[in-house]
Design an enzyme around this catalytic site. Structure first.
Site, PDB file in Angstrom:
ATOM      1  N   GLU A  96      10.297   1.690  10.165  1.00 48.87           N
ATOM      2  CA  GLU A  96      11.218   2.794   9.836  1.00 48.87           C
ATOM      3  C   GLU A  96      10.440   4.075  10.065  1.00 48.87           C
ATOM      4  O   GLU A  96       9.534   4.406   9.288  1.00 48.87           O
ATOM      5  CB  GLU A  96      11.679   2.683   8.382  1.00 48.87           C
ATOM      6  CG  GLU A  96      12.431   1.402   8.059  1.00 48.87           C
ATOM      7  CD  GLU A  96      13.743   1.260   8.804  1.00 48.87           C
ATOM      8  OE1 GLU A  96      14.258   2.284   9.290  1.00 48.87           O
ATOM      9  OE2 GLU A  96      14.242   0.130   8.920  1.00 48.87           O
ATOM     10  N   CYS A 145      13.108  11.849   5.781  1.00 44.08           N
ATOM     11  CA  CYS A 145      13.281  11.459   7.188  1.00 44.08           C
ATOM     12  C   CYS A 145      14.709  11.710   7.647  1.00 44.08           C
ATOM     13  O   CYS A 145      14.963  11.855   8.833  1.00 44.08           O
ATOM     14  CB  CYS A 145      12.920   9.989   7.356  1.00 44.08           C
ATOM     15  SG  CYS A 145      13.865   8.911   6.266  1.00 44.08           S
ATOM     16  N   GLU A 162       9.102  16.135  15.478  1.00 46.79           N
ATOM     17  CA  GLU A 162       9.419  16.115  14.050  1.00 46.79           C
ATOM     18  C   GLU A 162       8.495  17.082  13.306  1.00 46.79           C
ATOM     19  O   GLU A 162       7.275  16.984  13.422  1.00 46.79           O
ATOM     20  CB  GLU A 162       9.242  14.699  13.499  1.00 46.79           C
ATOM     21  CG  GLU A 162       9.708  14.584  12.059  1.00 46.79           C
ATOM     22  CD  GLU A 162       9.453  13.224  11.445  1.00 46.79           C
ATOM     23  OE1 GLU A 162       8.342  12.684  11.612  1.00 46.79           O
ATOM     24  OE2 GLU A 162      10.359  12.715  10.762  1.00 46.79           O
ATOM     25  N   LYS A 191       0.848  -1.195   0.000  1.00 44.70           N
ATOM     26  CA  LYS A 191       0.000   0.000   0.000  1.00 44.70           C
ATOM     27  C   LYS A 191       0.884   1.245   0.000  1.00 44.70           C
ATOM     28  O   LYS A 191       1.572   1.520   0.971  1.00 44.70           O
ATOM     29  CB  LYS A 191      -0.897   0.031   1.245  1.00 44.70           C
ATOM     30  CG  LYS A 191      -1.958   1.117   1.112  1.00 44.70           C
ATOM     31  CD  LYS A 191      -2.645   1.445   2.419  1.00 44.70           C
ATOM     32  CE  LYS A 191      -2.059   2.652   3.097  1.00 44.70           C
ATOM     33  NZ  LYS A 191      -2.120   3.912   2.321  1.00 44.70           N
TER      34      LYS A 191
HETATM   35  P1  NAD Z   1       2.108   8.018   8.103  1.00 43.51           P
HETATM   36  O1  NAD Z   1       2.538   7.255   9.292  1.00 43.51           O
HETATM   37  O2  NAD Z   1       0.975   8.949   8.233  1.00 43.51           O
HETATM   38  O3  NAD Z   1       1.724   7.039   6.905  1.00 43.51           O
HETATM   39  C1  NAD Z   1       2.618   6.097   6.369  1.00 43.51           C
HETATM   40  C2  NAD Z   1       1.830   5.009   5.673  1.00 43.51           C
HETATM   41  O4  NAD Z   1       1.104   4.277   6.651  1.00 43.51           O
HETATM   42  C3  NAD Z   1       0.781   5.523   4.678  1.00 43.51           C
HETATM   43  O5  NAD Z   1       0.718   4.659   3.577  1.00 43.51           O
HETATM   44  C4  NAD Z   1      -0.507   5.468   5.483  1.00 43.51           C
HETATM   45  O6  NAD Z   1      -1.657   5.365   4.696  1.00 43.51           O
HETATM   46  C5  NAD Z   1      -0.267   4.212   6.299  1.00 43.51           C
HETATM   47  N1  NAD Z   1      -1.040   4.098   7.546  1.00 43.51           N
HETATM   48  C6  NAD Z   1      -1.559   5.075   8.310  1.00 43.51           C
HETATM   49  N2  NAD Z   1      -2.205   4.544   9.376  1.00 43.51           N
HETATM   50  C7  NAD Z   1      -2.041   3.210   9.298  1.00 43.51           C
HETATM   51  C8  NAD Z   1      -2.451   2.118  10.118  1.00 43.51           C
HETATM   52  N3  NAD Z   1      -3.161   2.294  11.235  1.00 43.51           N
HETATM   53  N4  NAD Z   1      -2.105   0.878   9.747  1.00 43.51           N
HETATM   54  C9  NAD Z   1      -1.385   0.676   8.628  1.00 43.51           C
HETATM   55  N5  NAD Z   1      -0.974   1.662   7.798  1.00 43.51           N
HETATM   56  C10 NAD Z   1      -1.294   2.917   8.139  1.00 43.51           C
HETATM   57  O7  NAD Z   1       3.423   8.746   7.575  1.00 43.51           O
HETATM   58  P2  NAD Z   1       3.525   9.793   6.385  1.00 43.51           P
HETATM   59  O8  NAD Z   1       2.965  11.082   6.853  1.00 43.51           O
HETATM   60  O9  NAD Z   1       3.020   9.156   5.137  1.00 43.51           O
HETATM   61  O10 NAD Z   1       5.118   9.908   6.237  1.00 43.51           O
HETATM   62  C11 NAD Z   1       5.906  10.787   6.955  1.00 43.51           C
HETATM   63  C12 NAD Z   1       6.610  10.077   8.077  1.00 43.51           C
HETATM   64  O11 NAD Z   1       7.374   8.987   7.589  1.00 43.51           O
HETATM   65  C13 NAD Z   1       7.585  10.974   8.799  1.00 43.51           C
HETATM   66  O12 NAD Z   1       7.469  10.766  10.173  1.00 43.51           O
HETATM   67  C14 NAD Z   1       8.936  10.472   8.306  1.00 43.51           C
HETATM   68  O13 NAD Z   1      10.016  10.719   9.171  1.00 43.51           O
HETATM   69  C15 NAD Z   1       8.673   9.023   8.156  1.00 43.51           C
HETATM   70  N6  NAD Z   1       9.643   8.407   7.266  1.00 43.51           N
HETATM   71  C16 NAD Z   1      10.569   7.560   7.802  1.00 43.51           C
HETATM   72  C17 NAD Z   1      11.531   6.981   6.989  1.00 43.51           C
HETATM   73  C18 NAD Z   1      12.575   6.045   7.538  1.00 43.51           C
HETATM   74  O14 NAD Z   1      13.185   5.349   6.747  1.00 43.51           O
HETATM   75  N7  NAD Z   1      12.797   6.004   8.835  1.00 43.51           N
HETATM   76  C19 NAD Z   1      11.530   7.265   5.615  1.00 43.51           C
HETATM   77  C20 NAD Z   1      10.574   8.137   5.118  1.00 43.51           C
HETATM   78  C21 NAD Z   1       9.618   8.696   5.944  1.00 43.51           C
END
Ligand code: NAD
Length: 475
Positions: free
Chosen positions: A248, A282, A379, A173
């Protein structure tokens, strides 16, 4: 208006319940397509397809699997322009970045794991005259891969490539905010000769279809990249079934600038590490900690260089920063700029939304804040960076470690011994010395503390996506 579809069992399909979500073009601030808001019914179809796919894919020779993934990498490169346009329009990032980094790296991810799997070896232990142990590493079955919006195809492929290479079938997804390149990938997997059901792509909301993928008893491992708050829910849900999970998550990365660094280089790269991709990586450094004796010199040059950045249309070659991913995210980032001022910070540069259609924000530099304040603890994930001073190595380390996150850290010094000493005391999974964002895909990738659990990259990812079984033979 364009309507995208799920990709299940090698076919594009409308969502069973016919529900859709709006998808925005952040550079224009307008809805430009619709995406399925998938439900359990779509997941059931994907599980059925993945079970069928697994029977073929897990038994296919490694060489053949590898060739299919290599072909997929080639096809991504053949379609680089279309993919980069889609990535840029979905996310708001500059097209120049999408075509030079995001899409090429997605191809590299598939190529890397296509060759890693051919070279992957499992362990054996011989106790002479007594026993031989060897470890069989079999694919797990169906795995779930869930990715965020900031580096859409790059992170999507970073998860699914090792899962597929190992012989698993994937239900993936992408973020509902940036679904387009994942949608386009379905067609390319078919062209590459990937059997139906091996990669299934479902679109929709995280709390809906995302949560359903994690809850499903059919997915045996979950690889998740996203925010720390979501990671907590995903981890807790997966734990109910003792499911393997890799998380991650977010970061609040420090950038340590020592007085003995190459100042020009430190400034140049700090501008990049603060504002590339609108600060929506990130691994971006969001807290720049500078040794007191060079604080003023660094600040002057840093503000000067950052003020040269152009913010504008993602498709304008002159744009260094494009639009933030959504209006809600822009407002969140703006609220942190207001908070920083309430907390006593001074805005040295930027701070304002651009008066044009789309979600544009100036690169913003703030000083005068304590490391314990919310601006320096939470963040923000936008083009906002704070400057602060330290006066000893010990203070630098304490300040760097003073958040609940531990993803990455950048150290600027020409003193080799200091670089090692400091690096070893920083609680971050990734440390860059005199550089930023250089990546060797063989290295373990991931964070400490609230930045996640598990590591991706190289053999770590292949091991994660396999089920080890030890076989002991008496000699
Ligand atoms: P998010 O947590 O809102 O969403 C990430 C994904 O999870 C999306 O596809 C979303 O639809 C899905 N999701 C949301 N709720 C869920 C649930 N209950 N169960 C399963 N899936 C669910 O994050 P975002 O806003 O899309 O991304 C930004 C964040 O990602 C920032 O905190 C950033 O630091 C982090 N990030 C981390 C890394 C890393 O490698 N550590 C890399 C890129 C981004």
């Amino acid at each position: 208006m364009e309507k995208i579809q799920n990709f299940i069992g090698g076919k594009y399909m409308d969502p069973v319940k016919g529900q859709y979500l709006d998808n925005y073009d952040p550079g224009r601030g307008k809805v430009y397509s619709q995406i399925p808001n998938s439900t359990q019914e779509d997941l059931d179809l994907a599980v059925q397809a993945a079970e069928d796919g697994f029977r073929v894919w897990s038994k296919m020779s490694i060489d053949k699997r590898s060739r299919i993934l290599l072909k997929l990498a080639d096809l991504i490169e053949d379609n680089i322009k279309e993919l980069a346009v889609a990535e840029s329009r979905d996310n708001g990032k500059p097209y120049t970045l999408a075509i030079s980094v995001d899409i090429p790296r997605a191809a590299t991810n598939f190529r890397f794991y296509a060759s890693s799997i051919v070279n992957f070896s499992s362990e054996s232990h011989i106790s002479e005259g007594f026993m031989v142990n060897y470890t069989r590493r079999a694919p797990i079955g169906i795995v779930g891969c869930i990715s965020p919006w900031n580096l859409p195809l790059y992170l999507f492929s970073w998860k699914i490539a090792p899962a597929l290479a190992m012989g698993n079938c994937v239900i993936a997804k992408p973020s509902e905010m940036t679904p387009m390149t994942a949608f386009m990938l379905g067609k390319l997997t078919k062209q590459a000769g990937m059997p139906p059901g091996v990669l299934n792509i479902l679109h929709g909301e995280g709390s809906g279809i995302g949560q359903a993928i994690v809850e499903s008893t059919s997915t045996k491992a979950i690889s998740f990249t996203g925010g720390t708050a979501t990671g907590k829910i995903v981890g807790a849900t997966a734990a109910q079934q003792f499911k393997k999970v890799s998380l991650e998550l977010g970061g609040k990365n420090p950038n340590l600038v020592f007085a003995d660094c190459d100042l020009d280089e430190a400034v140049k790269m700090s501008v990049k590490s603060s504002f590339t991709n609108q600060g929506e990586i990130c691994l971006c450094g969001s807290r720049i900690l500078i040794e007191s004796s060079i604080y003023d010199a660094f600040k002057k040059k840093f503000v000067e260089e950052a003020s040269k950045l152009n913010v504008g249309d993602p498709f304008d070659e002159k744009s260094d920063l494009g639009a933030l991913v959504s209006e809600a995210h822009l407002e969140k980032v703006q609220s942190y700029i207001s908070l920083a001022q309430e907390e006593g910070g001074t805005v040295l540069l930027g701070g304002n939304r651009l008066p044009k259609d789309g979600f544009y924000l100036e690169p913003t530099i703030i000083e005068g804040l304590d490391q314990n304040c919310r601006t320096n603890q939470e963040e923000i994930f936008g083009p906002v960076v704070t400057l602060d001073k330290f006066s000893s190595e010990e203070e630098a380390i304490n300040q760097a470690n003073a958040t609940r996150y531990g993803l990455s850290c950048t150290i600027w010094t020409n003193n080799l011994k200091k670089a090692h000493n400091v690096a070893h005391q920083i609680h971050s999974g990734i440390i860059w010395v005199n550089c930023w964002l250089l990546r060797d895909l063989r290295t373990p990738f991931g964070g400490m503390k609230d930045s996640g659990i598990g590591r991706e990259g190289g053999n770590e990812a292949l091991q994660f996506f396999s089920e080890p079984q030890n076989i002991c033979i008496k000699l």
